[in-house]
Design a protein around this motif. Structure first.
Motif, PDB file in Angstrom:
ATOM      1  N   GLU A 295       0.752  -1.405  -0.017  1.00  0.00           N
ATOM      2  CA  GLU A 295      -0.097  -0.039  -0.055  1.00  0.00           C
ATOM      3  C   GLU A 295       0.799   1.281  -0.090  1.00  0.00           C
ATOM      4  O   GLU A 295       0.433   2.289  -0.831  1.00  0.00           O
ATOM      5  CB  GLU A 295      -0.817   0.038   1.381  1.00  0.00           C
ATOM      6  CG  GLU A 295      -1.742   1.196   1.246  1.00  0.00           C
ATOM      7  CD  GLU A 295      -2.498   1.181   2.759  1.00  0.00           C
ATOM      8  OE1 GLU A 295      -2.875   2.302   3.257  1.00  0.00           O
ATOM      9  OE2 GLU A 295      -2.789   0.268   3.216  1.00  0.00           O
ATOM     10  N   CYS A 296       2.030   1.125   0.843  1.00  0.00           N
ATOM     11  CA  CYS A 296       2.783   2.486   0.859  1.00  0.00           C
ATOM     12  C   CYS A 296       3.518   2.460  -0.286  1.00  0.00           C
ATOM     13  O   CYS A 296       3.954   3.714  -0.959  1.00  0.00           O
ATOM     14  CB  CYS A 296       3.957   2.514   2.075  1.00  0.00           C
ATOM     15  SG  CYS A 296       2.859   2.457   3.732  1.00  0.00           S
ATOM     16  N   LEU A 297       4.050   1.378  -0.893  1.00  0.00           N
ATOM     17  CA  LEU A 297       4.758   1.309  -2.122  1.00  0.00           C
ATOM     18  C   LEU A 297       3.956   2.192  -3.166  1.00  0.00           C
ATOM     19  O   LEU A 297       4.292   2.901  -4.169  1.00  0.00           O
ATOM     20  CB  LEU A 297       5.170   0.082  -2.608  1.00  0.00           C
ATOM     21  CG  LEU A 297       6.266  -0.144  -3.556  1.00  0.00           C
ATOM     22  CD1 LEU A 297       7.406   0.307  -2.746  1.00  0.00           C
ATOM     23  CD2 LEU A 297       6.393  -1.582  -3.993  1.00  0.00           C
ATOM     24  N   GLY A 298       2.648   1.909  -3.342  1.00  0.00           N
ATOM     25  CA  GLY A 298       1.609   2.464  -4.352  1.00  0.00           C
ATOM     26  C   GLY A 298       1.665   3.850  -4.177  1.00  0.00           C
ATOM     27  O   GLY A 298       1.427   4.807  -4.956  1.00  0.00           O
ATOM     28  N   ARG A 299       1.412   4.249  -2.711  1.00  0.00           N
ATOM     29  CA  ARG A 299       0.833   5.635  -2.551  1.00  0.00           C
ATOM     30  C   ARG A 299       2.183   6.690  -2.593  1.00  0.00           C
ATOM     31  O   ARG A 299       1.940   7.768  -3.210  1.00  0.00           O
ATOM     32  CB  ARG A 299       0.822   5.502  -0.959  1.00  0.00           C
ATOM     33  CG  ARG A 299       0.272   7.075  -0.513  1.00  0.00           C
ATOM     34  CD  ARG A 299      -0.458   7.004   0.909  1.00  0.00           C
ATOM     35  NE  ARG A 299       0.487   6.395   2.020  1.00  0.00           N
ATOM     36  CZ  ARG A 299       0.015   5.320   2.609  1.00  0.00           C
ATOM     37  NH1 ARG A 299      -0.937   4.847   2.037  1.00  0.00           N
ATOM     38  NH2 ARG A 299       0.862   4.896   3.620  1.00  0.00           N
ATOM     39  N   HIS A 300       3.328   5.927  -2.558  1.00  0.00           N
ATOM     40  CA  HIS A 300       4.507   6.894  -2.867  1.00  0.00           C
ATOM     41  C   HIS A 300       5.129   6.601  -4.398  1.00  0.00           C
ATOM     42  O   HIS A 300       6.204   7.304  -4.574  1.00  0.00           O
ATOM     43  CB  HIS A 300       5.544   6.621  -1.840  1.00  0.00           C
ATOM     44  CG  HIS A 300       4.974   7.118  -0.621  1.00  0.00           C
ATOM     45  ND1 HIS A 300       4.837   8.444  -0.115  1.00  0.00           N
ATOM     46  CD2 HIS A 300       4.860   6.414   0.712  1.00  0.00           C
ATOM     47  CE1 HIS A 300       4.460   8.519   1.166  1.00  0.00           C
ATOM     48  NE2 HIS A 300       4.281   7.192   1.720  1.00  0.00           N
ATOM     49  N   GLY A 301       4.734   5.728  -5.131  1.00  0.00           N
ATOM     50  CA  GLY A 301       4.927   5.473  -6.425  1.00  0.00           C
ATOM     51  C   GLY A 301       6.641   5.133  -6.706  1.00  0.00           C
ATOM     52  O   GLY A 301       7.261   5.614  -7.383  1.00  0.00           O
ATOM     53  N   LEU A 302       6.661   3.974  -5.647  1.00  0.00           N
ATOM     54  CA  LEU A 302       8.050   3.620  -5.578  1.00  0.00           C
ATOM     55  C   LEU A 302       8.186   2.149  -6.233  1.00  0.00           C
ATOM     56  O   LEU A 302       7.089   1.471  -6.635  1.00  0.00           O
ATOM     57  CB  LEU A 302       8.522   3.404  -4.424  1.00  0.00           C
ATOM     58  CG  LEU A 302       8.624   4.844  -3.634  1.00  0.00           C
ATOM     59  CD1 LEU A 302       9.146   4.736  -2.175  1.00  0.00           C
ATOM     60  CD2 LEU A 302       9.723   5.659  -4.143  1.00  0.00           C
ATOM     61  N   GLU A 303       9.394   1.721  -6.627  1.00  0.00           N
ATOM     62  CA  GLU A 303       9.461   0.332  -7.158  1.00  0.00           C
ATOM     63  C   GLU A 303       9.655  -0.744  -5.814  1.00  0.00           C
ATOM     64  O   GLU A 303      10.723  -0.103  -4.853  1.00  0.00           O
ATOM     65  CB  GLU A 303      10.681   0.239  -8.080  1.00  0.00           C
ATOM     66  CG  GLU A 303      10.246   0.560  -9.396  1.00  0.00           C
ATOM     67  CD  GLU A 303       8.970   0.146 -10.202  1.00  0.00           C
ATOM     68  OE1 GLU A 303       8.872  -1.077 -10.104  1.00  0.00           O
ATOM     69  OE2 GLU A 303       8.353   0.945 -10.733  1.00  0.00           O
ATOM     70  N   PRO A 304       9.485  -1.965  -5.722  1.00  0.00           N
ATOM     71  CA  PRO A 304       9.736  -2.836  -4.592  1.00  0.00           C
ATOM     72  C   PRO A 304      11.440  -2.913  -4.407  1.00  0.00           C
ATOM     73  O   PRO A 304      11.705  -3.039  -3.346  1.00  0.00           O
ATOM     74  CB  PRO A 304       9.055  -3.822  -4.843  1.00  0.00           C
ATOM     75  CG  PRO A 304       8.596  -4.040  -6.332  1.00  0.00           C
ATOM     76  CD  PRO A 304       8.454  -2.492  -6.603  1.00  0.00           C
ATOM     77  N   GLN A 305      12.032  -2.920  -5.467  1.00  0.00           N
ATOM     78  CA  GLN A 305      13.737  -2.864  -5.442  1.00  0.00           C
ATOM     79  C   GLN A 305      14.131  -1.793  -4.741  1.00  0.00           C
ATOM     80  O   GLN A 305      15.270  -1.872  -4.314  1.00  0.00           O
ATOM     81  CB  GLN A 305      14.221  -3.144  -7.072  1.00  0.00           C
ATOM     82  CG  GLN A 305      13.699  -4.381  -7.578  1.00  0.00           C
ATOM     83  CD  GLN A 305      12.256  -4.215  -8.384  1.00  0.00           C
ATOM     84  OE1 GLN A 305      11.799  -3.208  -8.244  1.00  0.00           O
ATOM     85  NE2 GLN A 305      11.938  -5.367  -8.823  1.00  0.00           N
ATOM     86  N   SER A 306      13.516  -0.612  -4.594  1.00  0.00           N
ATOM     87  CA  SER A 306      14.213   0.498  -3.853  1.00  0.00           C
ATOM     88  C   SER A 306      14.001   0.293  -2.519  1.00  0.00           C
ATOM     89  O   SER A 306      14.666   1.061  -1.476  1.00  0.00           O
ATOM     90  CB  SER A 306      13.529   1.724  -4.361  1.00  0.00           C
ATOM     91  OG  SER A 306      13.325   1.931  -5.529  1.00  0.00           O
ATOM     92  N   ILE A 307      13.309  -0.888  -1.866  1.00  0.00           N
ATOM     93  CA  ILE A 307      13.263  -0.945  -0.445  1.00  0.00           C
ATOM     94  C   ILE A 307      13.964  -2.324   0.106  1.00  0.00           C
ATOM     95  O   ILE A 307      13.683  -3.238  -0.552  1.00  0.00           O
ATOM     96  CB  ILE A 307      11.714  -0.959   0.043  1.00  0.00           C
ATOM     97  CG1 ILE A 307      10.949   0.042  -0.624  1.00  0.00           C
ATOM     98  CG2 ILE A 307      11.457  -1.230   1.460  1.00  0.00           C
ATOM     99  CD1 ILE A 307      11.399   1.662   0.096  1.00  0.00           C
ATOM    100  N   ASP A 308      14.653  -2.234   1.018  1.00  0.00           N
ATOM    101  CA  ASP A 308      15.559  -3.234   1.741  1.00  0.00           C
ATOM    102  C   ASP A 308      14.971  -3.392   3.065  1.00  0.00           C
ATOM    103  O   ASP A 308      14.939  -2.472   4.012  1.00  0.00           O
ATOM    104  CB  ASP A 308      16.923  -2.864   1.708  1.00  0.00           C
ATOM    105  CG  ASP A 308      17.603  -4.046   2.164  1.00  0.00           C
ATOM    106  OD1 ASP A 308      17.182  -5.031   2.470  1.00  0.00           O
ATOM    107  OD2 ASP A 308      18.975  -3.948   2.010  1.00  0.00           O
ATOM    108  N   ILE A 309      14.151  -4.404   3.463  1.00  0.00           N
ATOM    109  CA  ILE A 309      13.726  -4.840   4.537  1.00  0.00           C
ATOM    110  C   ILE A 309      14.594  -5.449   5.556  1.00  0.00           C
ATOM    111  O   ILE A 309      15.172  -6.485   5.116  1.00  0.00           O
ATOM    112  CB  ILE A 309      12.557  -5.624   4.427  1.00  0.00           C
ATOM    113  CG1 ILE A 309      11.364  -5.073   3.633  1.00  0.00           C
ATOM    114  CG2 ILE A 309      11.919  -5.840   5.881  1.00  0.00           C
ATOM    115  CD1 ILE A 309      10.211  -5.693   3.075  1.00  0.00           C
ATOM    116  N   GLU A 310      14.852  -4.891   6.566  1.00  0.00           N
ATOM    117  CA  GLU A 310      16.005  -5.410   7.628  1.00  0.00           C
ATOM    118  C   GLU A 310      15.539  -6.357   8.605  1.00  0.00           C
ATOM    119  O   GLU A 310      14.491  -5.723   9.297  1.00  0.00           O
ATOM    120  CB  GLU A 310      17.017  -4.453   7.814  1.00  0.00           C
ATOM    121  CG  GLU A 310      17.856  -3.620   6.890  1.00  0.00           C
ATOM    122  CD  GLU A 310      19.024  -2.809   7.666  1.00  0.00           C
ATOM    123  OE1 GLU A 310      19.066  -2.810   8.696  1.00  0.00           O
ATOM    124  OE2 GLU A 310      19.706  -2.286   6.747  1.00  0.00           O
TER     125      GLU A 310
END
Length: 791
Positions: free
Chosen positions: A628-643
């Motif tokens: 949901e946040c990814l779509g709201r901010h217009g980002l690609e999932p590869q831009s997020i690294d979940i630690e």
């Protein structure tokens, strides 16, 4: 049930039945009178309604006569100028009509019709400014013009329209008197109509009360046995009402109910007098005996008084006194058993609370002190599970006996009051001892109890690997109630366990302050607005060429009440109290909202690393929220690294593995944070499903300090074999950077590169790096002078 109640239940039905029979006789005798009374009441009400109706008739006649006697209507009829007549004279006629009514908003209408039933004038005092003469009134005019009568009084009651009384009169337009029958064709028909408001209201009230409407008909009501009445309203107009039988039955039932209530009231008065006499001479002595027995049972008296009564009551008193003696002796035995722990033979929790409350009150009142030693057995569950519950029970019994012997010996030697020893629950024990400040009594008892566990605790010739942890709290220094004393001593005991067990710890204000701060942090986390108190800082991650490849989002909290609170302090509290969900979700949303600015600073391939609580990954909604946040901010999932922490990876279950796999399938990157913090095994490295491994700063420091380059190379090589990139954390010296680079580490993070910075400061840092070309590689980083680390 008391004797008084028994007498009441036996006598009351008989007396009540007698009065009810008497009331029924009165009802039968007066039934006819009641019917006649209701008939008279109905006739009177209807006659009153008829009088109101007739008054309305007189009012309409008066209105018309007043208009005929005035000059305005004569001028209106005589005027030949149609325009002047309808404007000026019509307005004056309208004002005259309004002046005749006492109520300015009451309905009244006036109509002047010619022989062709065409209205030459019509006025209606209503809310409709365009009102016209309606069909029923026009039909009435046609009938009157076609007939022979020169005047008429009609009650119009059309369906769907308001009923009204219409008084009609033919007037000769020349003489303004009644025309001759032969000249009726040239006469004008004057009609005045009024709304009989009071009559309608009384009609509605009669209908509401009796459930029957007034019927208007040209003949009176025939004689009937029903409750009914008929009165004349006008010539050939009668008002008739026939009340349903149900109304009279209801009235009869109401009167029957009143008679029944009267019978009940008389019964109650009679019963009161009878019971009063019975209580005075029969149940009173027995009640006195009962009061004595109750007082003895409540502890208010020790014995039952010998009442000066003969007969059955005297013998009953004597027998109860004997029975009480036997019961008191048995009660003392039962009470002693209820105060004792069945396993160890010492006091139980209930007895301890009672004795401790008294000791605390005495200590506070006298200005002395009493100390509570709260201890349990370390590793007792291990012994209980391995050797069986019988051995565990024997251990507890032996411990209770030895502690009692030890504590009693110390208190006797020091001349103190005997201590209170109790088993509170399981393997938890408490010792309450009266002492003076600094006399060493408490310290000696603690050392003596701990000495019982030297080399293990011996039971039946065999030693078991158990120890004791003791917490001490002093009244009134640490607490002023038993509950607070136990709570603080329990906290001190856990402090002793944290320090390594097999020791004692005194409750301290620092410990209390720590617990208070934890509660304050929990309360603040529960009520805070994250947008007002939280903010994110970012720590750059660079590759071997010194290029920024990503930034790790780190949470900071500045509370108005508590000041700056570190994540190491508030994160465990938030996770344990279930408050971390809103924190995690705020961090995710905020970090994604900053991602575009970070990409603008360091390039479109910049990755934002977001730490996620281990507890949050139990929720199935975490994956949906990331999307949901990814779509709201217009980002690609590869831009997020979940630690994820390494400890989480060790404890991963099938359900959590499913959540992680769902995030990977959506395209998110996954990293294992704090790798090497003490839980690592080769099998776990093989099983890890992650894109990146972040070497813990402690591991990096240890390997760097011991110059274990070969070990570091092996760890990194194993990660590379699993297609996982390696990030070295805690790079704060050129030596660490050089060693990690030599070992093949892919990316670096630490204070040598940059401390965590807010987004604005990070932009300044990026510009500074652009102005310093030597920072474009790890070699350049290693050449930088070492600066003091800022936290």
């Amino acid at each position: 049930m008391t004797l008084g109640k028994r007498a009441l239940f036996l006598i009351f039905p008989v007396v009540l039945l007698g009065y009810l029979l008497a009331a029924l006789s009165v009802y039968i005798a007066q039934e006819r009178s009641i019917r006649a009374l209701e008939q008279a009441k109905l006739s009177q009400r209807l006659e009153h309604t008829a009088a109101v109706f007739q008054n309305e008739i007189q009012r309409s006649k008066s209105f018309l006569n007043a208009l005929l006697n005035g000059n305005v209507l004569r001028q209106f009829v005589a005027e030949t100028d149609e325009r002047y007549r309808m404007t000026a004279l019509g307005q004056r006629l309208q004002e005259s009509i309004k002046s005749l009514s006492e109520d300015p908003i009451a309905y009244i209408s006036f109509a002047v019709l010619n022989a062709q039933t065409e209205p030459e004038y019509y006025f209606e005092n209503s809310w409709d400014p365009f009102a016209e003469i309606d069909g029923p009134q026009r039909d009435l005019a046609r009938r009157l013009i076609a007939g022979k009568r020169l005047s008429d009084l009609t009650y119009l009651q059309p369906t769907g329209d308001r009923p009204r009384i219409v008084y009609s009169l033919f007037i000769d337009p020349v003489t303004f008197a009644r025309p001759m029958p032969s000249n009726k064709a040239n006469a004008l028909l004057m009609q005045i109509a009024v709304l009989p408001d009071r009559f309608l209201a009384m009609q509605a009230a009669l209908k509401k009360e009796y459930g029957a409407d007034i019927v208007l008909q040209p003949w009176p009501l025939a004689v009937t046995d029903a409750l009914s009445a008929s009165v004349p309203l006008a010539s050939q107009l009668y008002a008739t009402i026939v009340v349903p039988d149900a109304y009279l039955k209801e009235q009869m039932l109401r009167r029957m109910a009143l008679l029944a209530l009267g019978a009940l009231a008389m019964s109650l008065v009679s019963i009161f007098l009878i019971v009063l006499l019975i209580r005075r001479f029969i149940t009173g002595p027995i009640a006195s005996l009962d009061a004595d027995v109750t007082a003895v049972m409540n502890g208010e008296r020790d014995d039952i008084r010998d009442m000066d009564e003969a007969g059955e009551i005297g013998r009953l008193t004597h027998n109860i006194r004997e029975l009480h003696g036997h019961s008191a002796r048995s009660l003392r035995l039962v009470q002693e058993n209820s105060w004792t722990d069945t396993l160890t033979g010492i006091s139980n929790r209930g007895r301890f609370n009672t004795l401790a409350a008294g000791a605390v009150e005495e200590a506070i009142a006298s200005g002395e002190k009493c100390s509570l030693l709260f201890f349990d057995i370390d590793n007792f569950k291990f012994v209980n599970d391995k050797h069986g519950h019988n051995v565990g029970d024997d251990l507890l019994k032996a411990l209770a006996a030895r502690v009692r012997q030890t504590v009693d010996g110390i208190t006797r030697k020091r001349g103190r009051q005997p201590a209170v020893l109790a088993r509170l629950s399981g393997d938890e024990f408490a010792v309450l001892v009266r002492s003076s400040a600094g006399d060493g009594t408490v310290r000696e008892i603690c050392n003596a109890i701990l000495a019982l566990f030297d080399g293990g605790f011996e039971v039946a010739g065999k030693r078991y690997p158990v120890t004791a942890s003791i917490g001490v709290a002093v009244c009134p220094d640490d607490a002023s109630t038993v509950a607070e004393l136990i709570s603080n001593a329990d906290a001190a005991m856990y402090q002793a366990k944290s320090a390594g067990k097999n020791r004692s710890a005194r409750f301290s204000r620092a410990l209390n302050d720590e617990r208070t701060r934890q509660r304050q942090i929990q309360d603040e986390l529960r009520s805070l607005d994250p947008d007002e108190q939280f903010h994110l800082v970012y720590m750059p991650i660079v590759n071997a060429r010194g290029e920024v490849t990503g930034c790790e989002a780190l949470l900071r909290w500045n509370s108005p009440l508590l000041g700056p609170v570190t994540p190491d302090e508030f994160v465990p509290i938030a996770e344990s109290s279930g408050l971390f969900t809103k924190i995690d979700w705020w961090v995710i949303d905020k970090a994604m909202s900053d991602c575009r600015q970070l990409k603008g600073l360091f390039g479109p391939d910049t990755v934002v690393a977001i730490n996620v609580s281990s507890a949050e990954l139990h929720s199935r909604s975490i994956s949906d929220y990331f999307s949901e946040c990814l779509g709201r901010h217009g980002l690609e999932p590869q831009s997020i690294d979940i630690e994820l922490t390494e400890t989480f990876a060790v404890k991963i279950s099938d359900g959590l593995r499913w959540n992680i796999e769902e995030l990977r399938q959506k395209g998110f990157r996954l990293s294992i944070d704090d790798f090497g913090a003490g839980y690592t095994s080769v099998q776990q490295i093989i099983d890890y499903a992650a894109d990146t491994i972040k070497l813990d700063r402690v591991l990096v420091s240890n390997l760097t300090a011991s110059h274990s380059l070969a070990v570091l190379k092996a760890v990194i090589a194993l990660c590379h074999a699993k297609d996982m990139a390696v990030v070295g954390e805690g790079v704060d010296t050129p030596e660490k950077l050089a060693m990690l680079t030599a070992a093949g580490c892919d990316r670096f993070q630490g204070y040598l590169i940059s401390k965590p910075l807010a987004l604005d400061d990070l932009a300044i840092w990026a510009l500074t790096r652009t102005a310093r070309p030597y920072e474009g590689s790890t070699a350049g980083l290693a050449d930088r002078p070492t600066t003091k680390r800022q936290v």
